[in-house]
Design a protein around this motif. Sequence first.
Motif, PDB file in Angstrom:
ATOM      1  N   LYS A 111       0.819  -1.213   0.000  1.00  0.00           N
ATOM      2  CA  LYS A 111       0.000   0.000   0.000  1.00  0.00           C
ATOM      3  C   LYS A 111       0.853   1.262   0.000  1.00  0.00           C
ATOM      4  CE  LYS A 111      -3.346   2.321   3.061  1.00  0.00           C
ATOM      5  NZ  LYS A 111      -4.113   2.153   4.325  1.00  0.00           N
ATOM      6  N   ARG A 112       1.960   1.255   0.749  1.00  0.00           N
ATOM      7  CA  ARG A 112       2.769   2.464   0.928  1.00  0.00           C
ATOM      8  C   ARG A 112       4.053   2.464   0.107  1.00  0.00           C
ATOM      9  NH1 ARG A 112       2.335   4.858   7.050  1.00  0.00           N
ATOM     10  NH2 ARG A 112       0.075   4.697   7.271  1.00  0.00           N
ATOM     11  N   GLY A 113       4.294   1.411  -0.649  1.00  0.00           N
ATOM     12  CA  GLY A 113       5.480   1.378  -1.496  1.00  0.00           C
ATOM     13  C   GLY A 113       6.774   1.185  -0.742  1.00  0.00           C
ATOM     14  N   TRP A 114       6.740   0.404   0.330  1.00  0.00           N
ATOM     15  CA  TRP A 114       7.940   0.150   1.126  1.00  0.00           C
ATOM     16  C   TRP A 114       8.869  -0.857   0.440  1.00  0.00           C
ATOM     17  CZ3 TRP A 114       5.639  -0.992   6.685  1.00  0.00           C
ATOM     18  CH2 TRP A 114       5.169   0.202   7.243  1.00  0.00           C
ATOM     19  N   ARG A 115      10.135  -0.802   0.842  1.00  0.00           N
ATOM     20  CA  ARG A 115      11.070  -1.909   0.612  1.00  0.00           C
ATOM     21  C   ARG A 115      11.171  -2.657   1.936  1.00  0.00           C
ATOM     22  NH1 ARG A 115      13.892   1.933  -2.589  1.00  0.00           N
ATOM     23  NH2 ARG A 115      15.016   2.628  -0.723  1.00  0.00           N
ATOM     24  N   LEU A 116      10.595  -3.848   1.974  1.00  0.00           N
ATOM     25  CA  LEU A 116      10.506  -4.613   3.219  1.00  0.00           C
ATOM     26  C   LEU A 116      11.496  -5.773   3.187  1.00  0.00           C
ATOM     27  CD1 LEU A 116       9.150  -5.354   5.921  1.00  0.00           C
ATOM     28  CD2 LEU A 116       7.410  -6.603   4.603  1.00  0.00           C
ATOM     29  N   THR A 117      12.432  -5.769   4.113  1.00  0.00           N
ATOM     30  CA  THR A 117      13.378  -6.874   4.269  1.00  0.00           C
ATOM     31  C   THR A 117      12.963  -7.689   5.487  1.00  0.00           C
ATOM     32  OG1 THR A 117      15.172  -5.554   3.329  1.00  0.00           O
ATOM     33  CG2 THR A 117      15.791  -7.507   4.603  1.00  0.00           C
ATOM     34  N   ILE A 118      12.816  -8.986   5.290  1.00  0.00           N
ATOM     35  CA  ILE A 118      12.390  -9.883   6.368  1.00  0.00           C
ATOM     36  C   ILE A 118      13.549 -10.837   6.667  1.00  0.00           C
ATOM     37  CG2 ILE A 118      10.724 -11.631   7.085  1.00  0.00           C
ATOM     38  CD1 ILE A 118       8.813 -10.442   4.934  1.00  0.00           C
ATOM     39  N   SER A 119      14.021 -10.825   7.889  1.00  0.00           N
ATOM     40  CA  SER A 119      15.078 -11.754   8.295  1.00  0.00           C
ATOM     41  C   SER A 119      14.615 -12.479   9.547  1.00  0.00           C
ATOM     42  CB  SER A 119      16.389 -11.007   8.572  1.00  0.00           C
ATOM     43  OG  SER A 119      17.445 -11.933   8.801  1.00  0.00           O
ATOM     44  N   HIS A 120      14.488 -13.788   9.430  1.00  0.00           N
ATOM     45  CA  HIS A 120      14.017 -14.557  10.587  1.00  0.00           C
ATOM     46  C   HIS A 120      14.784 -15.870  10.685  1.00  0.00           C
ATOM     47  CE1 HIS A 120      11.819 -16.864   7.547  1.00  0.00           C
ATOM     48  NE2 HIS A 120      11.758 -17.813   8.450  1.00  0.00           N
ATOM     49  N   PHE A 121      14.865 -16.363  11.903  1.00  0.00           N
ATOM     50  CA  PHE A 121      15.528 -17.646  12.188  1.00  0.00           C
ATOM     51  C   PHE A 121      14.660 -18.333  13.233  1.00  0.00           C
ATOM     52  CE2 PHE A 121      19.787 -19.791  11.967  1.00  0.00           C
ATOM     53  CZ  PHE A 121      19.486 -20.854  12.801  1.00  0.00           C
ATOM     54  N   GLY A 122      14.040 -19.428  12.852  1.00  0.00           N
ATOM     55  CA  GLY A 122      13.083 -20.094  13.726  1.00  0.00           C
ATOM     56  C   GLY A 122      13.660 -20.460  15.081  1.00  0.00           C
ATOM     57  N   GLY A 123      12.969 -20.038  16.150  1.00  0.00           N
ATOM     58  CA  GLY A 123      13.375 -20.377  17.503  1.00  0.00           C
ATOM     59  C   GLY A 123      14.535 -19.579  18.038  1.00  0.00           C
ATOM     60  N   CYS A 124      15.021 -18.589  17.267  1.00  0.00           N
ATOM     61  CA  CYS A 124      16.247 -17.875  17.618  1.00  0.00           C
ATOM     62  C   CYS A 124      15.959 -16.389  17.778  1.00  0.00           C
ATOM     63  CB  CYS A 124      17.285 -18.102  16.522  1.00  0.00           C
ATOM     64  SG  CYS A 124      18.841 -17.226  16.781  1.00  0.00           S
ATOM     65  N   PRO A 125      16.307 -15.787  18.918  1.00  0.00           N
ATOM     66  CA  PRO A 125      16.008 -14.371  19.142  1.00  0.00           C
ATOM     67  C   PRO A 125      17.107 -13.457  18.599  1.00  0.00           C
ATOM     68  CG  PRO A 125      16.932 -15.298  21.125  1.00  0.00           C
ATOM     69  CD  PRO A 125      16.875 -16.425  20.115  1.00  0.00           C
ATOM     70  N   PRO A 126      16.726 -12.330  18.004  1.00  0.00           N
ATOM     71  CA  PRO A 126      17.729 -11.338  17.613  1.00  0.00           C
ATOM     72  C   PRO A 126      18.070 -10.473  18.816  1.00  0.00           C
ATOM     73  CG  PRO A 126      15.575 -10.598  16.918  1.00  0.00           C
ATOM     74  CD  PRO A 126      15.372 -11.914  17.620  1.00  0.00           C
ATOM     75  N   ALA A 127      18.954 -10.950  19.631  1.00  0.00           N
ATOM     76  CA  ALA A 127      19.295 -10.261  20.872  1.00  0.00           C
ATOM     77  C   ALA A 127      20.704 -10.651  21.295  1.00  0.00           C
ATOM     78  CB  ALA A 127      18.297 -10.631  21.977  1.00  0.00           C
ATOM     79  N   ASP A 128      21.378  -9.737  21.946  1.00  0.00           N
ATOM     80  CA  ASP A 128      22.737  -9.969  22.427  1.00  0.00           C
ATOM     81  C   ASP A 128      22.671 -10.696  23.766  1.00  0.00           C
ATOM     82  OD1 ASP A 128      25.431  -9.931  22.857  1.00  0.00           O
ATOM     83  OD2 ASP A 128      25.554  -7.786  23.317  1.00  0.00           O
ATOM     84  N   VAL A 129      22.328 -11.990  23.682  1.00  0.00           N
ATOM     85  CA  VAL A 129      22.136 -12.806  24.883  1.00  0.00           C
ATOM     86  C   VAL A 129      22.806 -14.163  24.695  1.00  0.00           C
ATOM     87  CG1 VAL A 129      19.959 -11.703  25.537  1.00  0.00           C
ATOM     88  CG2 VAL A 129      19.918 -13.685  23.996  1.00  0.00           C
ATOM     89  N   PRO A 130      23.151 -14.839  25.796  1.00  0.00           N
ATOM     90  CA  PRO A 130      23.728 -16.195  25.698  1.00  0.00           C
ATOM     91  C   PRO A 130      22.631 -17.231  25.442  1.00  0.00           C
ATOM     92  CG  PRO A 130      23.588 -15.543  27.988  1.00  0.00           C
ATOM     93  CD  PRO A 130      23.152 -14.335  27.191  1.00  0.00           C
ATOM     94  N   PHE A 131      22.113 -17.239  24.233  1.00  0.00           N
ATOM     95  CA  PHE A 131      21.005 -18.124  23.860  1.00  0.00           C
ATOM     96  C   PHE A 131      21.396 -19.587  24.049  1.00  0.00           C
ATOM     97  CE2 PHE A 131      19.121 -20.734  20.445  1.00  0.00           C
ATOM     98  CZ  PHE A 131      17.773 -20.595  20.746  1.00  0.00           C
ATOM     99  N   ALA A 132      20.426 -20.408  24.519  1.00  0.00           N
ATOM    100  CA  ALA A 132      20.713 -21.826  24.765  1.00  0.00           C
ATOM    101  C   ALA A 132      19.725 -22.767  24.093  1.00  0.00           C
ATOM    102  CB  ALA A 132      20.723 -22.106  26.266  1.00  0.00           C
ATOM    103  N   GLY A 133      18.553 -22.281  23.677  1.00  0.00           N
ATOM    104  CA  GLY A 133      17.609 -23.186  23.027  1.00  0.00           C
ATOM    105  C   GLY A 133      16.201 -22.631  23.049  1.00  0.00           C
ATOM    106  N   PHE A 134      15.342 -23.276  22.268  1.00  0.00           N
ATOM    107  CA  PHE A 134      13.926 -22.930  22.214  1.00  0.00           C
ATOM    108  C   PHE A 134      13.135 -24.052  22.859  1.00  0.00           C
ATOM    109  CE2 PHE A 134       9.769 -23.132  20.104  1.00  0.00           C
ATOM    110  CZ  PHE A 134       9.296 -21.849  20.339  1.00  0.00           C
ATOM    111  N   ARG A 135      12.466 -23.772  23.945  1.00  0.00           N
ATOM    112  CA  ARG A 135      11.722 -24.741  24.746  1.00  0.00           C
ATOM    113  C   ARG A 135      12.659 -25.718  25.454  1.00  0.00           C
ATOM    114  NH1 ARG A 135       6.216 -24.643  24.164  1.00  0.00           N
ATOM    115  NH2 ARG A 135       5.368 -23.616  22.330  1.00  0.00           N
ATOM    116  N   THR A 136      13.521 -26.372  24.710  1.00  0.00           N
ATOM    117  CA  THR A 136      14.494 -27.299  25.293  1.00  0.00           C
ATOM    118  C   THR A 136      15.888 -26.899  24.800  1.00  0.00           C
ATOM    119  OG1 THR A 136      14.236 -28.846  23.446  1.00  0.00           O
ATOM    120  CG2 THR A 136      12.839 -29.199  25.387  1.00  0.00           C
ATOM    121  N   PRO A 137      16.949 -27.292  25.506  1.00  0.00           N
ATOM    122  CA  PRO A 137      18.298 -26.915  25.075  1.00  0.00           C
ATOM    123  C   PRO A 137      18.616 -27.450  23.681  1.00  0.00           C
ATOM    124  CG  PRO A 137      18.318 -27.710  27.341  1.00  0.00           C
ATOM    125  CD  PRO A 137      16.945 -27.998  26.810  1.00  0.00           C
ATOM    126  N   TRP A 138      19.253 -26.620  22.896  1.00  0.00           N
ATOM    127  CA  TRP A 138      19.724 -27.016  21.570  1.00  0.00           C
ATOM    128  C   TRP A 138      21.150 -27.557  21.685  1.00  0.00           C
ATOM    129  CZ3 TRP A 138      18.164 -22.669  17.555  1.00  0.00           C
ATOM    130  CH2 TRP A 138      16.781 -22.637  17.426  1.00  0.00           C
TER     131      TRP A 138
END
Length: 704
Positions: free
Chosen positions: A501-528
């Motif tokens: 509708k607004r003529g945006w350039r939309l970039t989508i970046s996703h990684f399932g179960g993984c947060p975009p955050a500066d944290v010591p990530f260990a897993g989604f629901r259970t340890p990876w």
Amino acid sequence: MATPAVEAPSNEPAERTRIFRTDIQALRALAIAGVVLNHLWPLRFTGGYVGVDVFFVISGFLITGHLLAEIDRTGRVRLGRFYARRVRRLLPAALLVLAAAAALVYVFLPYPRWERNAAEIAAAALYVENWVLTGFSVNYSAANEAASAVQHYWSLSVEEQFYVVWPVLLLALAGWGVRRAGDRRRRALLLICVIAVASFAASVVYTQLAPSAAYFVTFTRMWEFALGGLVAVSASRIRLPRRAADLLSLVGFAGILVSVVLFGPETPFPGWTALLPVLSTVAVIVAGTGHDRLVHSAVTGARPVQWVGDVSYSLYLWHWPLIVVAPFVLAGPLSTVSKIGVLVISLLLAWVTHRLVERPAQRWRWWSTSTRRAFAGMVVGMIVVLAAAGSLHAAYAQQSSYDLPDGPLRAGACVGPAAIADAASCPDAFGPPESAVITGAHVYWWAPEVCRPLDWMVYDDRATTTLCDFSRGGSDATDVWLVGDSHAEQWQGPLLDIAEKRGWRLTISHFGGCPPADVPFAGFRTPWGPPEVAVCRTWSRDVSAAVVESRPDLVFTSMAGRLELLEGDLSPELAQERFADGLVADWDAWADAGSRVFAIVDPPLNGDVRDPDCVLLNPQHPLECARPRAVALPPGDPLPLAVEKADRPEVRLIDLTDAFCDDRSCFAVIGGEPVYYDADHVSRRYSRMLADRFESAVDRAPGT
């Protein structure tokens, strides 16, 4: 425990009399009881899945003993006849249940379930189901789909793969060129020890590195067959004193029962924890070798126990398809009474299949006296099942061709989220949906053709980033990013509508179960596993840096922060604090680069607080699926806290909770629209109906 077994008619050379062991039949009964009870009452018999491992040890013991006996007698293994016996023993019942499962799925399950079921029925018929599930286990979107009616065939696939490889290995490395039986057995013992050690090591390591995939792959289970084989190789030397055998057998049965009761979904498995049920099974088999009766024989040799062992194979085949289909037949979740009914029907079908299919298939003279005819029957049966799977898939393709993920939405003051905004004025704000079936129009990850994957931020062949350019070449178009796990991806529907509708350039970046955050990530629901954690952390760093470098006008971000784990033994409150601090670190960098950041509060839980099929099973009474607000919205979402900590005008919160919940309850159907696509994600249709809320947030933000 030592009575002659009745053999099917055969034209094969006379073999030494086989011994029927009631303790092994009792092990089969205990194993199938654990599996079935775990599937029916998963919160009570949490470790019943170890029954599969009991079956693997038994198979390794029996098959190795049979093969070595033939090698000792003849110096070789007639592979064609060996495989033909396995075909006659296993395939008729297995293929019958697969065909029946295809019919049940077509008749009772909603058509969006047909595609995956068709694929898995075909995989099960070809005995590669475990590898298909391995692929699904590392595919985040597929992992959220409902289980198929034939998912349990994964263990049969592992077992058939063992049957294919094991006789060739024994013949090539233990029997070839060796004349003395003692030498053959010593070589076999060495071979099996090497396989057992290598497979066990692989199981321990892979369970740590990739726990979901490790559960299904063949090489993490081979050591269980091999330990059974070691007992078979050593059987002639095993004869424990009676009291020692009594004690060892009781310890073995107790170890299996302890596994059934104490293990659970959080237990790292198969890894080293599988030693308990596996060694317990070995203990029972070793104790019973050379003894007619032991202290437990009055119980384990009782006719009911033996009968369950007799029908254990067919019971394994039938119980799971019935569990999957029964809620749709009964139009409701399974109660204790209906679960007992499923158990009774499974036992009845198992008995009928054992009497009319399993046993006759082994004794039918036309089939049992010819290896070629056995294989011909196998091929015909597989073709029939593959045709059924193909027909099911074709039916799905025809039905799904009418699904339009970008189609027009219903509108009105009492449609979708508009209904909860003014529930008092809507006569049936939380009433029956227009359609309870979740179709392709609800798929949250769908993107139009204008969206193209980018060739950067690709990890292990996983493309994470897509550009959807609606600018039509305009140099002054607004650059927008959507960043996060799949709980951010579920918002791409409304953002794509706005972008167009607004003529945006939309970039989508996703990684399932993984947060975009500066944290010591260990897993989604259970340890990876460490490799999965490392890839997630790499993407998180890379996407944050890419946002800073790209300097987009707007950044939308969201994640399932309540379900994502951090390293360390942290209290929920401390974990939320650490998570929020990590988010603020990234958001500050984005805002300093000139971006406006919008953090989208995670919606209420679905599959964690209700049956994911609740709306399907209660289409006329969806209020049965409503849950108290405090239950569906537990504390722990770090996003609101992070926005508060950031405390800067460039970082804003988009809280859509009032589109899902009123003051008391959170709903699964609102304004005639199902709210959720699956156990974890909002339906695309429902999210698109919230586009105006996103536009309003953007328009109100300073500097936009």
